[in-house]
Motif scaffolding. Sequence first.
Motif, short mmCIF file in Angstrom:
data_model
loop_
_atom_site.label_atom_id
_atom_site.label_comp_id
_atom_site.label_asym_id
_atom_site.label_seq_id
_atom_site.Cartn_x
_atom_site.Cartn_y
_atom_site.Cartn_z
N HIS A 419 -5.19 4.42 5.93
CA HIS A 419 -3.91 4.09 5.73
C HIS A 419 -3.42 2.95 5.45
N LEU A 420 -4.18 1.88 5.89
CA LEU A 420 -3.61 0.44 5.97
C LEU A 420 -3.65 -0.03 4.53
N TYR A 421 -4.57 0.71 3.62
CA TYR A 421 -4.50 0.42 2.03
C TYR A 421 -2.98 0.46 1.47
N VAL A 422 -2.36 1.59 2.02
CA VAL A 422 -0.98 1.72 1.39
C VAL A 422 -0.01 1.22 2.12
N ALA A 423 0.01 1.23 3.63
CA ALA A 423 0.98 1.14 4.48
C ALA A 423 1.12 -0.30 4.98
#
Length: 556
Positions: A419-423
């Motif tokens: 998730h951290l990759y995008v958000a």
Amino acid sequence: MTKMRPLRPAAALAALYLAACAAPPGEMADLVLVDGEILTMGSPGVVEALAVGDGRVLAAGTSEEIRALAGPDTRVVDLGGRTVIPGLTDNHYHGIGGGPGVDLTGARSLADVIDAIAAFALETGPGELILTNWDWHEGQLAEHRLPYRDDLDRAAEQPVVVVRGGHEYVLNSAALARWGIDESTPEVPGGRIGRYPDGRLNGELVDRAKDLVTLPEAAPPDPEAVLDALAEEYAALNVRGLTSIRYPGGPPGQYRAIERLRDQGRLTLRVNYVLRAPRGADAQPLEDALATWPAMDEGDAWLRVGGVKLGVDGGFEGGLMREPYEEPWGEGGTFRGLQTVPTDRYVETVRELHRQGWRVATHAVGDAAIDLVLDGYEAANADAPIDGLRWVIEHGFIPREDHFPRMRALGLSVTAQNHLYVAAPSLVKYWGEERAAWTTPVRAYLDAGIPVSLGTDSPVVPWDPWWMLHHFTTRGTISAGILDESQAITREEALRAATHGYAYLTFEEAEKGTLEVAMAADLVVTADHVLECEDPCLESMEVDLTVVSGRIVYER
């Protein structure tokens, strides 16, 4: 973790000879791969050739030894030095994305969002509801924020509902009016109605507040069209090297559709299917649902029921935390996220599912949510031990040191997603830099001895498994740089989590997840050297060949 390296020559020759002799005398391979770098992720380590027969690995050894297993009907693939890895997996896959309505996947600014909705509005009638797809995130926009009510009012006069992930809607003024939502609407337990600083509604409806909106039901699709769409979707996943996926909470109807696809011989990857408990999981709805579900562990090597999924908190904008959110989201130190189900109801549901023999997986984002899940699991464990049943924490964004001993004692697994990759930009705003940077700390989980597998949560996050591997090995993000590089894991660790780690999650580690002799022949040929190519090579890695159960399902 012990790094795989080529064995010393004498030991290597002996091991390869034994491996090559694993094939029964006279048995010819269906497929052989020679002159490459094959990462078996087990014994004997890295070899140069592999033989496949009857859906399984027959032998691993030197190219000369493996060529000897090729008959007149054997497909021989000369790897030319390319890498072979076990088939990739996704532990938390909802779907490939898209969906009806306005496509926002390519939007890179608020202007793009507004223009896309405005263009769509030109093709709709007055008063007709406009929906967007949901596989996008504000982290992909230059402004790093959501389009709110006033933005959407500029895009269209008719009702607009922007669907963002699985936890949030954003409405324009016409949509708020359609459902009678205004400043006097009371807050919904387990949900949040967003407001501008001046108190006006900004159009956000988070988690249980989404229940204020009833979206129109789509017409029942043609059953054969459903199967065709699934087959097309899975073929796209094969192109990127995926050979197994796990649905983290779906309806029994979808399971039965995949079952029909399997029975027609059209399933090109393996599916572990976790059913979704009714929202809130009150006693009667749960009892009614149980009566319609397939049995726990029903299925075979291609499709199997893997358990039931619950949830206790929100997503990016509603993860339940011990400490308040950053301002202004913290609302003066009072907002700590959303608990989406009462504690007593959650604990009793977990205990009841355990009594009926179901394996439980629970969505938990924040540290306080993980507290609640562990309390529930410990209550079930007091009724009858769950250690060995591999119950699951889904996501586990913000674990704390005091969680790890409790997880180990219960024998839990964690499914981690990128998730951290995008958000990342949104999480920094909601939770502050320290908590955002800690999000999904796979290094800490592994060091604490917690079994971890990897996935994407598609379409909340794009489904490409190589983006996932890139993120977890670098902690790189699309638009916020690198966050907490200390939580990066090695490429070998990432591959293991995305292959053997998944197999462990689904109780299949004796059948797949490595390319050892007798294991399922699920494998991928990559265009570049997975362990040695220069960052960010994983992010754009090309797949040349995907094999599932010994059958080529994709070839570039």
